[in-house]
Design an enzyme around this catalytic site. Structure first.
Site, short mmCIF file in Angstrom:
data_model
loop_
_atom_site.label_atom_id
_atom_site.label_comp_id
_atom_site.label_asym_id
_atom_site.label_seq_id
_atom_site.Cartn_x
_atom_site.Cartn_y
_atom_site.Cartn_z
N SER A 56 -14.73 -2.70 -11.58
CA SER A 56 -15.92 -2.14 -10.93
C SER A 56 -17.07 -2.25 -11.90
O SER A 56 -16.88 -2.23 -13.13
CB SER A 56 -15.69 -0.66 -10.59
N LYS B 85 -11.83 1.34 -15.22
CA LYS B 85 -12.32 0.03 -14.80
C LYS B 85 -12.71 -0.84 -16.00
O LYS B 85 -12.62 -2.07 -15.93
CB LYS B 85 -13.49 0.20 -13.82
N ASP C 166 3.86 1.92 -4.32
CA ASP C 166 2.99 2.69 -5.22
C ASP C 166 2.79 1.83 -6.47
O ASP C 166 3.76 1.54 -7.18
CB ASP C 166 3.68 4.02 -5.57
N VAL C 167 1.56 1.45 -6.75
CA VAL C 167 1.33 0.52 -7.87
C VAL C 167 1.69 1.12 -9.23
O VAL C 167 1.82 0.38 -10.20
CB VAL C 167 -0.14 0.00 -7.90
N ASP D 271 0.86 -1.20 0.00
CA ASP D 271 0.00 0.00 0.00
C ASP D 271 0.88 1.24 0.00
O ASP D 271 2.02 1.21 0.50
CB ASP D 271 -0.91 0.02 1.23
N TYR E 69 -12.90 7.11 -13.98
CA TYR E 69 -12.96 5.83 -13.25
C TYR E 69 -13.63 4.74 -14.10
O TYR E 69 -13.17 3.60 -14.14
CB TYR E 69 -13.72 6.08 -11.95
#
Ligand code: NAP
Length: 244
Positions: free
Chosen positions: A139, A156, A60-61, A37, A152
């Site tokens: 999502s 997604k 950090d992804v 995370d 978003y």
């Protein structure tokens, strides 16, 4: 014996919310889990609460270096990588009329680039062992498009295409790649929502309630484990029936 006994997993965005619920469920099912995370203290605290089978790494992804180190920690500490859950996410909501290009780019970066990097580094580690399961958190916004979430929703939906393409590329190595599309789940991300938006979403849910993070985690554990051995490139909706 749990269905993930002896397995090693990495979960991103695991300091809280759905990621923490997934890490908790994977540990309960017998896996050893590395929690990644941005929030290093939160991830440490979360891992501490899960006992000896869990550890934490600040990550950090959107950084390939961080993600390589995160997966490297799982392999070095526990000897392999069997399960990767790409869960970290953010929102920057506004209608497209007022949304900045920066808010599009940051959301695409965390969700699409972050998941892409997660698939790339996990796929490389899993290929060595000839098996593995990757679970990407999309999502329902990626299926239907949400008002005020052009960034978003695009991100997604992007995760769905990425999941299916990776599923095809990784199948020959015994690595399965699937995605989950949660609906309205009770976490910090949704608690920040205006009451009116919350109520209008609730009215669309046939099961007449928001979902709990543990209910997404149960599906992630299913996709991570042997009960889904013949599934790859699938997208499972966890929405209480909303937008079926
Ligand atoms: P959350 O409570 O906000 O947790 C997200 C976690 O990801 C936070 O700990 C956050 O850290 C971390 N994170 C953010 N950016 C990161 C980065 N660049 N690198 C590493 N970690 C990062 O959200 P949630 O509701 O549990 O959502 C988890 C996932 O489910 C997300 O992908 C979200 O889009 C998806 N989802 C949620 C719902 C819902 O109703 N809650 C519905 C559909 C899909 P910080 O707190 O430090 O930013």
């Amino acid at each position: 014996m749990g269905s993930l006994e002896g397995k090693v997993a990495v979960v991103t965005g695991a300091a809280q919310g759905i990621g923490l619920a997934i890490a908790t469920r994977l540990v309960a099912d017998g896996a050893r889990v590395v929690l990644g995370d941005l929030d290093a203290d939160g991830a440490e605290k979360a891992a501490g609460g899960l006992g000896a089978g869990a550890s934490a790494v600040r990550c950090d992804v959107t950084s390939e270096q961080d993600m390589t180190a995160l997966v490297g920690e799982a392999v070095t500490r526990y000897g392999a990588l069997d399960v990767m859950v790409n869960n970290a996410g953010i929102t920057r909501d506004a209608t497209i009329r007022t949304m900045s290009l920066d808010d599009l780019r940051i959301v695409l970066d965390v969700h699409v680039a972050g998941t892409w990097i997660g698939c790339k580094v996990a796929g490389a580690a899993m290929r060595a062992g000839g098996s593995g399961a990757i679970v990407n958190i999309s999502s329902i916004a990626g299926k239907v498009g949400n008002f005020g979430q052009t960034n978003y929703s695009a991100a997604k939906a992007g995760i769905v295409g990425l999941t299916k393409a990776c599923a095809k590329e990784f199948a020959k190595d015994g690595v399965r790649v699937n995605a989950i599309q949660p609906g309205l789940i009770r976490t910090a991300m949704t608690e920040a929502m205006p009451e009116q938006a919350w109520n209008s979403k609730m009215a669309e849910i046939p099961l007449r309630r928001a979902g709990e993070p543990s209910e997404v985690a149960a599906v992630a554990a299913f996709l991570a484990g042997p009960m889904s051995s013949y599934m790859t490139g699938a997208v499972l909706e966890v929405t209480g029936g909303r937008y079926m």
